[in-house]
Design a protein around this motif. Sequence first.
Motif, PDB file in Angstrom:
ATOM      1  N   ALA A   1       0.835  -1.211   0.000  1.00  0.00           N
ATOM      2  CA  ALA A   1       0.000   0.000   0.000  1.00  0.00           C
ATOM      3  C   ALA A   1       0.867   1.259   0.000  1.00  0.00           C
ATOM      4  N   ILE A   2       1.967   1.222   0.737  1.00  0.00           N
ATOM      5  CA  ILE A   2       2.874   2.384   0.766  1.00  0.00           C
ATOM      6  C   ILE A   2       3.482   2.616  -0.609  1.00  0.00           C
ATOM      7  N   ILE A   3       3.747   1.545  -1.351  1.00  0.00           N
ATOM      8  CA  ILE A   3       4.284   1.694  -2.708  1.00  0.00           C
ATOM      9  C   ILE A   3       3.226   2.257  -3.653  1.00  0.00           C
ATOM     10  N   VAL A   4       1.975   1.885  -3.429  1.00  0.00           N
ATOM     11  CA  VAL A   4       0.890   2.342  -4.298  1.00  0.00           C
ATOM     12  C   VAL A   4       0.633   3.840  -4.133  1.00  0.00           C
ATOM     13  N   ILE A   5       0.708   4.328  -2.906  1.00  0.00           N
ATOM     14  CA  ILE A   5       0.283   5.700  -2.604  1.00  0.00           C
ATOM     15  C   ILE A   5       0.946   6.752  -3.485  1.00  0.00           C
ATOM     16  N   PRO A   6       2.279   6.831  -3.550  1.00  0.00           N
ATOM     17  CA  PRO A   6       2.876   7.920  -4.347  1.00  0.00           C
ATOM     18  C   PRO A   6       2.582   7.830  -5.835  1.00  0.00           C
ATOM     19  N   VAL A   7       2.403   6.615  -6.357  1.00  0.00           N
ATOM     20  CA  VAL A   7       2.064   6.471  -7.783  1.00  0.00           C
ATOM     21  C   VAL A   7       0.702   7.086  -8.059  1.00  0.00           C
ATOM     22  N   VAL A   8      -0.268   6.781  -7.216  1.00  0.00           N
ATOM     23  CA  VAL A   8      -1.620   7.322  -7.402  1.00  0.00           C
ATOM     24  C   VAL A   8      -1.644   8.819  -7.119  1.00  0.00           C
ATOM     25  N   VAL A   9      -0.862   9.271  -6.141  1.00  0.00           N
ATOM     26  CA  VAL A   9      -0.784  10.704  -5.854  1.00  0.00           C
ATOM     27  C   VAL A   9      -0.328  11.470  -7.085  1.00  0.00           C
ATOM     28  N   ARG A  10       0.750  11.024  -7.693  1.00  0.00           N
ATOM     29  CA  ARG A  10       1.301  11.725  -8.849  1.00  0.00           C
ATOM     30  C   ARG A  10       0.335  11.735 -10.030  1.00  0.00           C
ATOM     31  N   THR A  11      -0.251  10.574 -10.358  1.00  0.00           N
ATOM     32  CA  THR A  11      -1.157  10.521 -11.511  1.00  0.00           C
ATOM     33  C   THR A  11      -2.438  11.309 -11.243  1.00  0.00           C
ATOM     34  N   THR A  12      -2.961  11.245 -10.025  1.00  0.00           N
ATOM     35  CA  THR A  12      -4.181  11.987  -9.703  1.00  0.00           C
ATOM     36  C   THR A  12      -3.948  13.487  -9.805  1.00  0.00           C
ATOM     37  N   GLU A  13      -2.854  13.964  -9.234  1.00  0.00           N
ATOM     38  CA  GLU A  13      -2.559  15.397  -9.306  1.00  0.00           C
ATOM     39  C   GLU A  13      -2.375  15.852 -10.750  1.00  0.00           C
ATOM     40  N   ASP A  14      -1.630  15.081 -11.521  1.00  0.00           N
ATOM     41  CA  ASP A  14      -1.394  15.455 -12.917  1.00  0.00           C
ATOM     42  C   ASP A  14      -2.686  15.479 -13.718  1.00  0.00           C
ATOM     43  N   MET A  15      -3.557  14.477 -13.522  1.00  0.00           N
ATOM     44  CA  MET A  15      -4.806  14.428 -14.270  1.00  0.00           C
ATOM     45  C   MET A  15      -5.728  15.583 -13.888  1.00  0.00           C
ATOM     46  N   LEU A  16      -5.798  15.915 -12.602  1.00  0.00           N
ATOM     47  CA  LEU A  16      -6.664  17.012 -12.161  1.00  0.00           C
ATOM     48  C   LEU A  16      -6.135  18.361 -12.629  1.00  0.00           C
ATOM     49  N   ARG A  17      -4.831  18.494 -12.715  1.00  0.00           N
ATOM     50  CA  ARG A  17      -4.253  19.756 -13.196  1.00  0.00           C
ATOM     51  C   ARG A  17      -4.512  19.986 -14.685  1.00  0.00           C
ATOM     52  N   LEU A  18      -4.763  18.915 -15.425  1.00  0.00           N
ATOM     53  CA  LEU A  18      -5.046  19.053 -16.853  1.00  0.00           C
ATOM     54  C   LEU A  18      -6.448  19.584 -17.120  1.00  0.00           C
ATOM     55  N   ILE A  19      -7.322  19.576 -16.129  1.00  0.00           N
ATOM     56  CA  ILE A  19      -8.691  20.046 -16.305  1.00  0.00           C
ATOM     57  C   ILE A  19      -8.690  21.573 -16.356  1.00  0.00           C
ATOM     58  N   PRO A  20      -9.281  22.175 -17.363  1.00  0.00           N
ATOM     59  CA  PRO A  20      -9.297  23.653 -17.449  1.00  0.00           C
ATOM     60  C   PRO A  20     -10.006  24.281 -16.255  1.00  0.00           C
ATOM     61  N   ASP A  21      -9.482  25.397 -15.802  1.00  0.00           N
ATOM     62  CA  ASP A  21     -10.095  26.095 -14.672  1.00  0.00           C
ATOM     63  C   ASP A  21     -11.474  26.640 -15.020  1.00  0.00           C
ATOM     64  N   THR A  22     -11.752  26.800 -16.300  1.00  0.00           N
ATOM     65  CA  THR A  22     -13.080  27.300 -16.687  1.00  0.00           C
ATOM     66  C   THR A  22     -14.189  26.339 -16.275  1.00  0.00           C
ATOM     67  N   LEU A  23     -13.902  25.027 -16.280  1.00  0.00           N
ATOM     68  CA  LEU A  23     -14.905  24.067 -15.820  1.00  0.00           C
ATOM     69  C   LEU A  23     -15.172  24.237 -14.333  1.00  0.00           C
ATOM     70  N   ARG A  24     -14.113  24.463 -13.576  1.00  0.00           N
ATOM     71  CA  ARG A  24     -14.287  24.696 -12.137  1.00  0.00           C
ATOM     72  C   ARG A  24     -15.075  25.982 -11.890  1.00  0.00           C
ATOM     73  N   GLU A  25     -14.721  27.031 -12.619  1.00  0.00           N
ATOM     74  CA  GLU A  25     -15.402  28.313 -12.438  1.00  0.00           C
ATOM     75  C   GLU A  25     -16.871  28.218 -12.818  1.00  0.00           C
ATOM     76  N   ALA A  26     -17.171  27.444 -13.849  1.00  0.00           N
ATOM     77  CA  ALA A  26     -18.568  27.279 -14.253  1.00  0.00           C
ATOM     78  C   ALA A  26     -19.372  26.585 -13.168  1.00  0.00           C
ATOM     79  N   ALA A  27     -18.801  25.526 -12.574  1.00  0.00           N
ATOM     80  CA  ALA A  27     -19.512  24.804 -11.510  1.00  0.00           C
ATOM     81  C   ALA A  27     -19.687  25.687 -10.276  1.00  0.00           C
TER      82      ALA A  27
END
Length: 294
Positions: A158-184
């Motif tokens: 589980a400790i090995i899994v955590i940083p892999v998912v952290v990195r991919t989750t952060e990168d994927m969420l950062r790719l989302i345009p801020d305009t979608l967040r602002e609209a919501a």
Amino acid sequence: MADALSAPTLRRPATALARRRKRMDRLIGLFAYASTAIGLFFLGWLLVTLIGRGAAAFDVTIFTKSTAPPGSGGGLLNAMVGTLIQTVLGTAIGAPIGLLVGTYLAEYARNSVLGNTVRFVSDILLSAPSILIGLFVYQLIVINTGGFSGWAGVVALAIIVIPVVVRTTEDMLRLIPDTLREAAIGLGSPKWVMIRFVCYRAAMQGIITGVLLAVARIAGETAPLLFTSLGNLNWSTDLNEAMPSLPITIYQYAASPYDDWIALAWVGALIITVAVLAINIVARYLIRTEPSRK
């Protein structure tokens, strides 16, 4: 007259520079092709050897019998079941934690000191040798509980899994345009609702890909399990005791002097390779279909 004479003079250095750049470009390209060919050659050699040795000893009893003493015609059922249990539980524990941490870094702490610190620690953990994680869990759980156990192996994975998912989750969420967040937010949605129904939905395929990559990494880990679940040549699904796993069985069988155990080690290596390859293919497919889906 002076201008007419100076034009060819100025053109010559430029032409010489262009020729040098072309020669250097061809040299670098040749080096890149040669390096690729060398890498593919050794990779192909490895796969051919693995398939040849593993397929020669492959049998249905691999999936129906547990490990047995030399010459008894045993299989790898208990090792595969142990690996499956520890991998599933390690992913079930590590993936949600990594998802939440990645969400915090992408949505709440992009430029904060705490966020940068957490990101730095996660990156260090991502590149840390797995044997160090095994030693850490050994000190934390195995010594304090008085024995090796499947739970210790689950925690290490589980400790090995955590940083892999952290990195991919952060990168994927950062790719989302801020305009979608602002609209919501503009429609009156609380931030947690915006993250759940807008950000997660837009990044879901990338997040799942990160989880699959984490599973592919921990499926073949041997070093952390040697210090935690230890391995077990008998059938056991009790997480409170030493638990069998396919990587450790391969390690033990490959170092043995018995031909049938060595043959089983090749079969186990082939099974892990095919499983990890299948997971990576699925992950690559999800990455490729992500842009077209959007």
